[in-house]
Design a protein around this motif. Structure first.
Motif, PDB file in Angstrom:
ATOM      1  N   ARG A  36       0.831  -1.208   0.000  1.00 22.54           N
ATOM      2  CA  ARG A  36       0.000   0.000   0.000  1.00 22.54           C
ATOM      3  C   ARG A  36       0.866   1.259   0.000  1.00 22.54           C
ATOM      4  NH1 ARG A  36      -3.131   2.197  -2.305  1.00 22.54           N
ATOM      5  NH2 ARG A  36      -3.580   0.113  -2.926  1.00 22.54           N
ATOM      6  N   LEU A  37       1.911   1.271   0.826  1.00 20.93           N
ATOM      7  CA  LEU A  37       2.823   2.411   0.883  1.00 20.93           C
ATOM      8  C   LEU A  37       3.528   2.611  -0.456  1.00 20.93           C
ATOM      9  CD1 LEU A  37       3.901   4.431   3.059  1.00 20.93           C
ATOM     10  CD2 LEU A  37       5.801   2.840   3.375  1.00 20.93           C
ATOM     11  N   TRP A  38       3.946   1.501  -1.067  1.00 21.94           N
ATOM     12  CA  TRP A  38       4.600   1.550  -2.377  1.00 21.94           C
ATOM     13  C   TRP A  38       3.653   2.126  -3.423  1.00 21.94           C
ATOM     14  CZ3 TRP A  38       3.956  -0.717  -7.183  1.00 21.94           C
ATOM     15  CH2 TRP A  38       5.063  -0.731  -8.034  1.00 21.94           C
ATOM     16  N   HIS A  39       2.396   1.652  -3.417  1.00 26.85           N
ATOM     17  CA  HIS A  39       1.387   2.165  -4.354  1.00 26.85           C
ATOM     18  C   HIS A  39       1.190   3.673  -4.155  1.00 26.85           C
ATOM     19  CE1 HIS A  39      -0.762  -1.270  -6.398  1.00 26.85           C
ATOM     20  NE2 HIS A  39       0.100  -1.904  -5.614  1.00 26.85           N
ATOM     21  N   GLU A  40       1.093   4.110  -2.909  1.00 30.83           N
ATOM     22  CA  GLU A  40       0.895   5.534  -2.623  1.00 30.83           C
ATOM     23  C   GLU A  40       2.038   6.373  -3.183  1.00 30.83           C
ATOM     24  OE1 GLU A  40       0.456   5.788   1.633  1.00 30.83           O
ATOM     25  OE2 GLU A  40      -1.435   4.689   1.602  1.00 30.83           O
ATOM     26  N   ARG A  41       3.259   5.910  -3.001  1.00 33.93           N
ATOM     27  CA  ARG A  41       4.420   6.666  -3.476  1.00 33.93           C
ATOM     28  C   ARG A  41       4.458   6.719  -5.000  1.00 33.93           C
ATOM     29  NH1 ARG A  41       7.008  10.656  -4.155  1.00 33.93           N
ATOM     30  NH2 ARG A  41       9.238  10.518  -4.464  1.00 33.93           N
TER      31      ARG A  41
ATOM     32  N   GLU B 198       1.911   9.202  -6.171  1.00 34.60           N
ATOM     33  CA  GLU B 198       2.380  10.587  -5.989  1.00 34.60           C
ATOM     34  C   GLU B 198       3.299  11.014  -7.123  1.00 34.60           C
ATOM     35  OE1 GLU B 198       4.385  10.781  -2.231  1.00 34.60           O
ATOM     36  OE2 GLU B 198       2.564  10.333  -1.097  1.00 34.60           O
ATOM     37  N   VAL B 199       4.218  10.138  -7.497  1.00 34.48           N
ATOM     38  CA  VAL B 199       5.162  10.458  -8.573  1.00 34.48           C
ATOM     39  C   VAL B 199       4.416  10.635  -9.892  1.00 34.48           C
ATOM     40  CG1 VAL B 199       7.101   9.561  -9.927  1.00 34.48           C
ATOM     41  CG2 VAL B 199       7.116   9.353  -7.436  1.00 34.48           C
ATOM     42  N   LEU B 200       3.494   9.736 -10.187  1.00 37.70           N
ATOM     43  CA  LEU B 200       2.731   9.832 -11.435  1.00 37.70           C
ATOM     44  C   LEU B 200       1.840  11.070 -11.448  1.00 37.70           C
ATOM     45  CD1 LEU B 200       1.742   6.084 -11.884  1.00 37.70           C
ATOM     46  CD2 LEU B 200       3.468   7.360 -13.176  1.00 37.70           C
TER      47      LEU B 200
ATOM     48  N   PHE C 197      -2.416   7.826 -15.028  1.00 42.77           N
ATOM     49  CA  PHE C 197      -2.052   6.501 -14.530  1.00 42.77           C
ATOM     50  C   PHE C 197      -2.039   6.421 -13.009  1.00 42.77           C
ATOM     51  CE2 PHE C 197      -0.306   6.611 -18.810  1.00 42.77           C
ATOM     52  CZ  PHE C 197      -0.752   5.407 -19.318  1.00 42.77           C
ATOM     53  N   ALA C 198      -1.976   7.563 -12.338  1.00 47.09           N
ATOM     54  CA  ALA C 198      -1.927   7.579 -10.875  1.00 47.09           C
ATOM     55  C   ALA C 198      -3.136   6.874 -10.269  1.00 47.09           C
ATOM     56  CB  ALA C 198      -1.817   9.008 -10.352  1.00 47.09           C
TER      57      ALA C 198
ATOM     58  N   GLY D 211      17.793   5.978  -6.887  1.00 46.68           N
ATOM     59  CA  GLY D 211      16.917   4.895  -6.450  1.00 46.68           C
ATOM     60  C   GLY D 211      15.558   4.989  -7.117  1.00 46.68           C
ATOM     61  N   GLY D 212      14.926   3.850  -7.301  1.00 44.89           N
ATOM     62  CA  GLY D 212      13.634   3.801  -7.962  1.00 44.89           C
ATOM     63  C   GLY D 212      12.662   2.929  -7.202  1.00 44.89           C
ATOM     64  N   MET D 213      11.535   2.663  -7.832  1.00 52.14           N
ATOM     65  CA  MET D 213      10.469   1.860  -7.251  1.00 52.14           C
ATOM     66  C   MET D 213      10.338   0.593  -8.100  1.00 52.14           C
ATOM     67  SD  MET D 213       9.406   3.943  -4.886  1.00 52.14           S
ATOM     68  CE  MET D 213       7.756   3.524  -4.430  1.00 52.14           C
ATOM     69  N   TYR D 214      10.522  -0.571  -7.477  1.00 51.91           N
ATOM     70  CA  TYR D 214      10.456  -1.819  -8.217  1.00 51.91           C
ATOM     71  C   TYR D 214       9.474  -2.772  -7.564  1.00 51.91           C
ATOM     72  CZ  TYR D 214      14.652  -0.298 -10.619  1.00 51.91           C
ATOM     73  OH  TYR D 214      15.544   0.413 -11.354  1.00 51.91           O
TER      74      TYR D 214
END
Length: 126
Positions: free
Chosen positions: A42-47, A50-52, A61-62, A103-106
């Motif tokens: 859930r935290l990953w999805h939220e972040r 936010e970026v999108l 796409f957000a 760093g990125g989101m994977y």
């Protein structure tokens, strides 16, 4: 296909239940070594949302990352056991450096992980 490592699934489940994003993890998947911090889904999805949302071109796409999964008009129930790892501040280790530098989101399927270690592998930019 081999079954996912039960200990890795247990670690991911603990991160999900604690809502902690401090567990450093390095995984080996086909073609890559990825190192970062394991985050609750859930935290990953939220972040990611936010970026999108901050991008004029990617804003539509957000919503995919904020809405519950729906199939045939019904909300799809989540499994009790995690099937994916969600890493943030993550880098693909390539030779002596990590990509991207910041760093990125994977999102990684646990079934694709061939080996792993607790810890964030360091790299050299030199």
């Amino acid at each position: 296909m081999p079954s996912p490592d039960a200990l890795l699934v247990d670690i991911a489940a603990m991160v999900e239940s604690e809502r902690s994003n401090q567990m450093p993890l390095t995984v080996v998947v086909p073609g890559a070594v990825i190192t970062g911090r394991l985050a609750p889904e859930r935290l990953w999805h939220e972040r990611v949302a936010e970026v999108l949302a901050a991008s004029d071109h990617l804003k539509p796409f957000a919503a995919l990352f904020t809405a519950p999964a729906v199939e045939g008009g019904e909300t799809v129930p989540r499994s009790d056991r995690p099937t994916h790892l969600h890493l943030h501040v993550a880098r693909i280790l390539q030779g002596s450096y990590g990509l991207p530098h910041t760093g990125g989101m994977y999102r990684i399927a646990i079934a694709d992980v061939s080996s792993w270690t607790v810890g964030d592998l360091s790299y050299s930019d030199q």
